[in-house]
Each structure stands twice: as C-alpha cells, then as structure tokens.
Design a protein around this motif. Structure first.
Motif, PDB file in Angstrom:
ATOM      1  N   ALA A   1     -29.907 -16.793 -10.888  1.00  0.00           N
ATOM      2  CA  ALA A   1     -28.861 -16.653 -11.828  1.00  0.00           C
ATOM      3  C   ALA A   1     -28.952 -15.415 -12.729  1.00  0.00           C
ATOM      4  CB  ALA A   1     -28.618 -18.092 -12.444  1.00  0.00           C
ATOM      5  N   ARG A   2     -30.094 -14.999 -13.138  1.00  0.00           N
ATOM      6  CA  ARG A   2     -30.489 -13.760 -14.023  1.00  0.00           C
ATOM      7  C   ARG A   2     -29.506 -12.710 -13.535  1.00  0.00           C
ATOM      8  NH1 ARG A   2     -36.483 -13.532 -15.554  1.00  0.00           N
ATOM      9  NH2 ARG A   2     -35.803 -11.693 -16.570  1.00  0.00           N
ATOM     10  N   LEU A   3     -29.452 -12.740 -12.104  1.00  0.00           N
ATOM     11  CA  LEU A   3     -28.854 -11.466 -11.573  1.00  0.00           C
ATOM     12  C   LEU A   3     -27.460 -11.757 -11.156  1.00  0.00           C
ATOM     13  CD1 LEU A   3     -31.255  -9.870  -9.010  1.00  0.00           C
ATOM     14  CD2 LEU A   3     -30.906  -9.189 -11.330  1.00  0.00           C
ATOM     15  N   LEU A   4     -27.030 -13.091 -10.599  1.00  0.00           N
ATOM     16  CA  LEU A   4     -25.758 -13.316 -10.191  1.00  0.00           C
ATOM     17  C   LEU A   4     -24.738 -13.754 -11.357  1.00  0.00           C
ATOM     18  CD1 LEU A   4     -26.693 -15.522  -7.163  1.00  0.00           C
ATOM     19  CD2 LEU A   4     -26.204 -13.122  -7.266  1.00  0.00           C
ATOM     20  N   SER A   5     -25.206 -14.136 -12.709  1.00  0.00           N
ATOM     21  CA  SER A   5     -24.430 -14.279 -13.529  1.00  0.00           C
ATOM     22  C   SER A   5     -23.992 -12.950 -14.107  1.00  0.00           C
ATOM     23  CB  SER A   5     -25.087 -15.083 -14.679  1.00  0.00           C
ATOM     24  OG  SER A   5     -25.396 -16.423 -14.391  1.00  0.00           O
ATOM     25  N   PRO A   6     -24.426 -12.023 -14.649  1.00  0.00           N
ATOM     26  CA  PRO A   6     -24.052 -10.666 -14.930  1.00  0.00           C
ATOM     27  C   PRO A   6     -23.286 -10.090 -13.876  1.00  0.00           C
ATOM     28  CG  PRO A   6     -26.305 -10.494 -14.811  1.00  0.00           C
ATOM     29  CD  PRO A   6     -25.970 -12.042 -14.693  1.00  0.00           C
ATOM     30  N   ALA A   7     -23.570 -10.318 -12.601  1.00  0.00           N
ATOM     31  CA  ALA A   7     -22.655  -9.670 -11.531  1.00  0.00           C
ATOM     32  C   ALA A   7     -21.201 -10.365 -11.530  1.00  0.00           C
ATOM     33  CB  ALA A   7     -23.388  -9.999 -10.168  1.00  0.00           C
TER      34      ALA A   7
ATOM     35  N   THR B   1     -24.120  -2.620 -16.318  1.00  0.00           N
ATOM     36  CA  THR B   1     -25.445  -2.417 -16.225  1.00  0.00           C
ATOM     37  C   THR B   1     -26.404  -3.806 -16.430  1.00  0.00           C
ATOM     38  OG1 THR B   1     -25.860  -1.696 -18.208  1.00  0.00           O
ATOM     39  CG2 THR B   1     -25.307  -0.098 -16.783  1.00  0.00           C
ATOM     40  N   TRP B   2     -27.530  -3.709 -15.887  1.00  0.00           N
ATOM     41  CA  TRP B   2     -28.365  -4.836 -16.064  1.00  0.00           C
ATOM     42  C   TRP B   2     -29.173  -4.665 -17.341  1.00  0.00           C
ATOM     43  CZ3 TRP B   2     -27.493  -8.098 -12.398  1.00  0.00           C
ATOM     44  CH2 TRP B   2     -27.321  -7.596 -10.970  1.00  0.00           C
ATOM     45  N   LEU B   3     -28.933  -5.827 -18.232  1.00  0.00           N
ATOM     46  CA  LEU B   3     -29.091  -5.731 -19.708  1.00  0.00           C
ATOM     47  C   LEU B   3     -30.605  -5.572 -19.720  1.00  0.00           C
ATOM     48  CD1 LEU B   3     -26.488  -8.032 -21.225  1.00  0.00           C
ATOM     49  CD2 LEU B   3     -26.274  -5.458 -20.904  1.00  0.00           C
ATOM     50  N   ASP B   4     -31.392  -6.442 -19.124  1.00  0.00           N
ATOM     51  CA  ASP B   4     -32.931  -6.580 -19.471  1.00  0.00           C
ATOM     52  C   ASP B   4     -33.871  -6.135 -18.319  1.00  0.00           C
ATOM     53  OD1 ASP B   4     -32.307  -8.173 -17.513  1.00  0.00           O
ATOM     54  OD2 ASP B   4     -33.025 -10.122 -18.402  1.00  0.00           O
ATOM     55  N   ALA B   5     -33.493  -5.180 -17.472  1.00  0.00           N
ATOM     56  CA  ALA B   5     -34.324  -4.777 -16.466  1.00  0.00           C
ATOM     57  C   ALA B   5     -33.664  -3.509 -15.757  1.00  0.00           C
ATOM     58  CB  ALA B   5     -34.474  -5.829 -15.232  1.00  0.00           C
TER      59      ALA B   5
ATOM     60  N   PRO C   1     -24.922  -4.614 -11.408  1.00  0.00           N
ATOM     61  CA  PRO C   1     -24.020  -6.012 -11.304  1.00  0.00           C
ATOM     62  C   PRO C   1     -22.867  -5.885 -10.279  1.00  0.00           C
ATOM     63  CG  PRO C   1     -24.768  -5.548 -13.334  1.00  0.00           C
ATOM     64  CD  PRO C   1     -24.920  -4.084 -12.594  1.00  0.00           C
ATOM     65  N   ARG C   2     -22.060  -4.872 -10.541  1.00  0.00           N
ATOM     66  CA  ARG C   2     -20.729  -4.848  -9.896  1.00  0.00           C
ATOM     67  C   ARG C   2     -20.968  -4.641  -8.388  1.00  0.00           C
ATOM     68  NH1 ARG C   2     -17.365  -0.907 -14.364  1.00  0.00           N
ATOM     69  NH2 ARG C   2     -17.319  -2.283 -15.961  1.00  0.00           N
ATOM     70  N   ALA C   3     -21.918  -3.860  -7.976  1.00  0.00           N
ATOM     71  CA  ALA C   3     -22.225  -3.589  -6.449  1.00  0.00           C
ATOM     72  C   ALA C   3     -22.723  -4.893  -5.957  1.00  0.00           C
ATOM     73  CB  ALA C   3     -23.341  -2.691  -6.299  1.00  0.00           C
ATOM     74  N   LEU C   4     -23.376  -5.492  -6.607  1.00  0.00           N
ATOM     75  CA  LEU C   4     -23.936  -6.802  -6.037  1.00  0.00           C
ATOM     76  C   LEU C   4     -22.930  -7.915  -5.975  1.00  0.00           C
ATOM     77  CD1 LEU C   4     -26.750  -8.260  -5.345  1.00  0.00           C
ATOM     78  CD2 LEU C   4     -26.722  -9.253  -7.660  1.00  0.00           C
ATOM     79  N   GLU C   5     -22.061  -7.937  -6.932  1.00  0.00           N
ATOM     80  CA  GLU C   5     -20.723  -8.837  -6.775  1.00  0.00           C
ATOM     81  C   GLU C   5     -19.942  -8.768  -5.882  1.00  0.00           C
ATOM     82  OE1 GLU C   5     -17.916 -11.928  -7.958  1.00  0.00           O
ATOM     83  OE2 GLU C   5     -20.100 -11.486  -7.909  1.00  0.00           O
ATOM     84  N   ASP C   6     -19.907  -7.143  -5.426  1.00  0.00           N
ATOM     85  CA  ASP C   6     -19.087  -6.895  -4.358  1.00  0.00           C
ATOM     86  C   ASP C   6     -19.515  -7.236  -2.965  1.00  0.00           C
ATOM     87  OD1 ASP C   6     -16.617  -5.069  -3.839  1.00  0.00           O
ATOM     88  OD2 ASP C   6     -18.108  -4.103  -2.456  1.00  0.00           O
ATOM     89  N   LEU C   7     -20.942  -7.109  -3.038  1.00  0.00           N
ATOM     90  CA  LEU C   7     -21.570  -7.524  -1.650  1.00  0.00           C
ATOM     91  C   LEU C   7     -21.559  -9.217  -1.521  1.00  0.00           C
ATOM     92  CD1 LEU C   7     -23.515  -7.218   0.560  1.00  0.00           C
ATOM     93  CD2 LEU C   7     -25.544  -7.709  -1.042  1.00  0.00           C
ATOM     94  N   ARG C   8     -21.449  -9.793  -2.696  1.00  0.00           N
ATOM     95  CA  ARG C   8     -21.217 -11.435  -2.462  1.00  0.00           C
ATOM     96  C   ARG C   8     -19.733 -11.736  -1.962  1.00  0.00           C
ATOM     97  NH1 ARG C   8     -18.741 -15.538  -5.112  1.00  0.00           N
ATOM     98  NH2 ARG C   8     -17.778 -14.269  -6.271  1.00  0.00           N
ATOM     99  N   LEU C   9     -18.783 -10.830  -2.644  1.00  0.00           N
ATOM    100  CA  LEU C   9     -17.493 -11.184  -1.997  1.00  0.00           C
ATOM    101  C   LEU C   9     -17.116 -10.618  -0.538  1.00  0.00           C
ATOM    102  CD1 LEU C   9     -15.685  -9.958  -5.334  1.00  0.00           C
ATOM    103  CD2 LEU C   9     -15.925 -12.274  -4.475  1.00  0.00           C
TER     104      LEU C   9
ATOM    105  N   PHE D   1     -44.848   2.801  -5.209  1.00  0.00           N
ATOM    106  CA  PHE D   1     -43.717   2.478  -5.715  1.00  0.00           C
ATOM    107  C   PHE D   1     -43.703   1.071  -6.303  1.00  0.00           C
ATOM    108  CE2 PHE D   1     -39.199   1.112  -4.561  1.00  0.00           C
ATOM    109  CZ  PHE D   1     -38.515   1.331  -5.777  1.00  0.00           C
ATOM    110  N   TYR D   2     -43.152   0.998  -7.392  1.00  0.00           N
ATOM    111  CA  TYR D   2     -42.839  -0.464  -7.879  1.00  0.00           C
ATOM    112  C   TYR D   2     -41.481  -0.649  -8.198  1.00  0.00           C
ATOM    113  CZ  TYR D   2     -42.948  -4.494 -10.714  1.00  0.00           C
ATOM    114  OH  TYR D   2     -42.859  -5.850 -11.562  1.00  0.00           O
ATOM    115  N   PRO D   3     -40.364  -1.180  -7.576  1.00  0.00           N
ATOM    116  CA  PRO D   3     -39.326  -1.351  -7.897  1.00  0.00           C
ATOM    117  C   PRO D   3     -38.680  -2.067  -8.985  1.00  0.00           C
ATOM    118  CG  PRO D   3     -39.625  -2.885  -6.051  1.00  0.00           C
ATOM    119  CD  PRO D   3     -40.768  -2.281  -6.544  1.00  0.00           C
ATOM    120  N   GLY D   4     -39.528  -2.828  -9.663  1.00  0.00           N
ATOM    121  CA  GLY D   4     -39.226  -3.688 -10.977  1.00  0.00           C
ATOM    122  C   GLY D   4     -39.230  -5.067 -10.632  1.00  0.00           C
ATOM    123  N   ASP D   5     -39.602  -6.067 -11.502  1.00  0.00           N
ATOM    124  CA  ASP D   5     -39.947  -7.452 -11.155  1.00  0.00           C
ATOM    125  C   ASP D   5     -38.702  -8.252 -11.091  1.00  0.00           C
ATOM    126  OD1 ASP D   5     -41.787  -9.520 -11.170  1.00  0.00           O
ATOM    127  OD2 ASP D   5     -41.681  -9.774 -13.191  1.00  0.00           O
TER     128      ASP D   5
END
Length: 462
Positions: A409-415, A421-425, A283-291, A399-403
């Motif tokens: 928002a399920r990614l951006l909100s925790p970011a 860490t991601w809580l449910d995936a 999540p922190r890396a994703l938020e850093d990318l957004r900023l 390879f399956y990276p995850g769903d």
C-alpha cells in the motif's frame, strides 16, 4: 485429451488421438522479456537440470523433449535457435523483442503418475507456445468502446501526460466537423503515434491502439490513420466522421480477427510485467500498469462481451500467471516484496479472472539470470546488492535499486492518488547485459523461479 477440445479438433491439428495439446499464450508489455522467457522455458524443458520445482521433471517422468513443426503453417515460427544462440554466444546479447505473433511446438514424452503408468504407458504432450505483443492485447477494451467512448478516455489520459503536448496542441487547432482533409488526419495520426511511443518509453503501459506502436504490414494504411477527437455530432464527410469510421474498421478488421484466430484458442496464459520499471518511472506509471492489467483481464471474462462470448463458447483460459520479471535485478531478500506488490497491483484484475473461473497466481521471476548477489556495508549495516555487466558500458557494477516496502500500500496508495513522485523513497533501475555462460550438460539457461512458473502453468497436465 486437452481440456475443452473435441477429437475432431485434435485430428485437425495433425496429432494422434490421445495425445494432449496445451496452447500456452505468452504476452507482456514492451521490455517485459517475452522472447527471453520463451527461449529459456524451451531450453529448460529440453535440458531439465535446473527445473526442480517442475514436478514431472523432478520425478523423472519427462522421458524426452524435442522440437517439431508447429500446427499452424500460416503463423511465423518462433526462432528459438537464433535467440538461444544470442544468449549463449561468447559475447551474449539480448535478442530482438516481439513484434508479431509467432509460434513454436515442443513435444514431451511423459510417463503418467501413479497406477496409470502401468496402464497407459508414455504419453505425448504437445506444448504449443504462442508469442504475441501485449500491446495488441490491450486492444481488447476497444471491443466494448465506441469511437466517442475511446476518444474521451484517450484524451483524458493524454491530458495527464507531458508526452501528449504536441498532439493536444494540434487537436485544439482543428475543427473535427470541417470537411475531411486527408493531410490533416494523417498528421494527427502521426502525432498521436509519436505520443504513444514516447509515453511507452516513459514507462506508461496503457497506450492504445496497440498497432500504432507495432503497425507491421499495416503501417500507413487508412485503418491506422485516425486519432481521438473531442466529442461532437460530426456530419457526413467530415474529418471527425472519417476518424470514427476508421476506428470502427480498426476494431472490426484488425482487433476482432486477432482474438478470433489466436487468443480464443489458448488454454493457459502468462502475462509478463516489468513492475520494477513501472516503480522506477513513478506513481503514475505504476497506476497506469494497474489499470492496463485490469483491462487485459477482461479478455478472460468473455461473457461480458457478445463478440468474445461467441468466440469462446463454453471454453475459457484455465490458468493465468502474472509474472514480475527481472527479479535478478534485486537481492533475493527483496523478491517476496516484489511478489507481494505484484499480487496487490493485480488484486482487481485477479478478482475478475477468478470470477470467470480461471486460476490465477503472481510470481517474481527472471527467465535469464544476469547478476550475482553480494553484500556490502553501507552506513554501518549490511546491504544486499546485485552485480552484473552494464548494458551501455560493458563494465561490471554493483547495484542497489532501493528498499521495496513491506506493505504494498505504500506504493499503491500514492499511485492511485495520482502523486507525481514517490515522497519517501527513490527507486533506481539498471539495464544489465546477459552474462557469458558456461553450461553443464543437461542444464538449461540459468533462471529464477522459471520452474515454479512452469509447474503452475502446465504441471497438472504432465
């Protein structure tokens, strides 16, 4: 005639009056795939068999395309031939990434649309592709920050990153108001550069100053020998005062010339993003990318900054495409989700660009397709996977990276919330090697949606 350019400028570039010049900027942060994107774009404009969504190609209006000398003799040429050879060799390999500005001119003979075809005949469109590191573009924000402002932001960011521990410990042991000791300042700069490189390797995007990551010919120079320090009223001749002076020199002598000589002359821009890599990093890396992307978009709103406004005058970049790369690492059933996440990730940044008058879009692409799709059964249900050759071992693997979630928002909100860490995936990532190719005559390199990217960026000018 290219939008925003007068006839005197066209003659200066050495093209006949009436020819059109499009200057396309290609940038992205490390490992986003700039070199491969440019190589594949040129390959697929030279041989257009895989470009059905580029309307000028689909309609047969691009009569021919060819490379020719670029207009800027002092800028290194993008070595297309070497990169193409690397990707099409019997044992293909990834070419070296971008470490400096480079340029390439691709000229196209184009038959105009409709009734103009019978009046004007074929026209020549020169596509000048300017490749530059995204790490340098991040320095745009420094134009609006004093040394004190930048230090406060940089230290706050470092405080949340484990990679900065050694640098922060060193800062805690020195007195910035003490007399300048060149060895101490050089040591701090080295520790700070080491931290930035480690942070980038960990998936963080916003790592300024960009030349600390890609110093080039400036390595070891005073203009790269400074670091952020705690706020204070540093006396003349102190370590802190010299760090501040060198920061100002970096902005004035490195950042400003880059934007003056290269960035301010662009017509169209694509920003490549490794969104999957950021999701994998957490999540922190994703938020850093957004900023980081929000800061980058400041480059397309020059009225906010007097220096940028003087460079751009009345011109501005007309179209900006944000492309999430490595779509071939996902089954096609997840591509729409990756695009939606990218679009939401850039909502704030895109709003800023739209306010400045630039048309923007988000897309998920693969400039070079390295995998094939398969379906496997897992827990009694079909699962879409991709198969390719692993970069580190050379063996084939599915390879399956995850769903990816339907709701971004399920990614951006925790970011945004700063979760560790991601809580449910759990989202994985795999490094694939380029696949051996057998190209038919008339086909460029295999890709995913490169033709749609080209249509958005230059289709209206062909």
């Amino acid at each position: 005639m290219a939008s925003g350019f007068g006839s005197g400028f066209m003659r200066q570039l050495g093209v006949p009056l009436g020819d059109r010049v499009i200057r396309l900027g290609v940038t992205g942060l490390s490992r986003a795939g700039k070199t491969v994107f440019i190589t594949s774009l040129v390959s697929n404009l030279l041989d257009r068999g895989r470009m059905p969504q580029l309307m000028a190609a689909a309609e047969g209006r691009i009569r021919t395309a060819y490379l020719q000398p670029q207009p800027d003799d002092t800028v290194p040429r993008f070595t297309y031939e070497d990169h193409y050879m690397a990707l099409t060799a019997p044992a293909p390999y990834w070419p070296e990434g971008t470490r400096r500005v480079s340029e390439l001119r691709l000229s196209l003979k184009v038959r105009p649309r409709g009734f103009l075809a019978g009046i004007t005949g074929e026209q020549t469109v020169h596509l000048d592709i300017i490749d530059y590191p995204g790490e340098w573009l991040l320095d745009l924000g420094l134009l609006e920050k004093t040394y004190a402002d930048w230090s406060a932001t940089a230290l706050a960011r470092a405080g949340s990153r484990d990679q900065a521990a050694d640098y922060l410990a060193a800062v805690a042991q020195i007195d910035p108001s003490a007399k300048l000791d060149e060895g101490v300042l050089r040591h701090l700069a080295q520790l700070y550069a080491t931290y930035l490189n480690a942070a980038r390797d960990a998936g963080y995007s916003d790592c300024t100053p960009g030349r600390f990551l890609l110093p080039g010919e400036l390595e070891g120079s005073p203009v790269l020998t400074f670091a952020p320090l705690p706020a204070g009223d540093y006396p003349r001749g102190s370590l802190g005062a010299e760090a501040r002076r060198r920061y100002d020199a970096y902005v004035g002598q490195v950042v400003k010339p880059f934007f003056r000589d290269h960035f301010a002359r662009l017509d169209r821009q694509i920003v490549l993003m490794d969104v999957l890599g950021a999701i994998h990093a957490g999540p922190r890396a994703l938020e850093d990318l957004r900023l980081a992307m929000a800061d980058i978009l400041g480059a397309f709103k020059p009225g906010r900054n007097a220096f940028l406004g003087s460079l751009f005058g009345g011109r501005r970049v007309e179209k900006i495409l944000f492309a999430a790369t490595k779509a071939d690492h996902l089954h096609h059933s997840q591509h729409a989700r990756l695009t939606a996440i990218t679009d939401s990730l850039l909502r704030e940044a895109r709003d800023r660009a739209a306010f400045a008058g630039a048309a923007t879009s988000a897309l998920s692409i693969a400039a070079l397709r390295t995998t094939v799709e398969e379906e496997v059964t897992h827990d009694g249900r079909p699962l879409g996977v991709v198969r390719g050759k692993l970069l580190d071992t050379g063996r084939q693997a599915a390879f399956y990276p995850g769903d990816l979630p339907d709701e971004p928002a399920r990614l951006l909100s925790p970011a945004r919330g700063g979760d560790a860490t991601w809580l449910d995936a759990d989202y994985g990532i795999m490094n694939f090697a380029p696949a051996a190719l057998s190209l038919r005559p008339g086909d460029g390199l295999p890709h995913i949606r490169l033709d749609r990217a080209a249509e958005f960026l230059i289709g209206d000018l062909l």
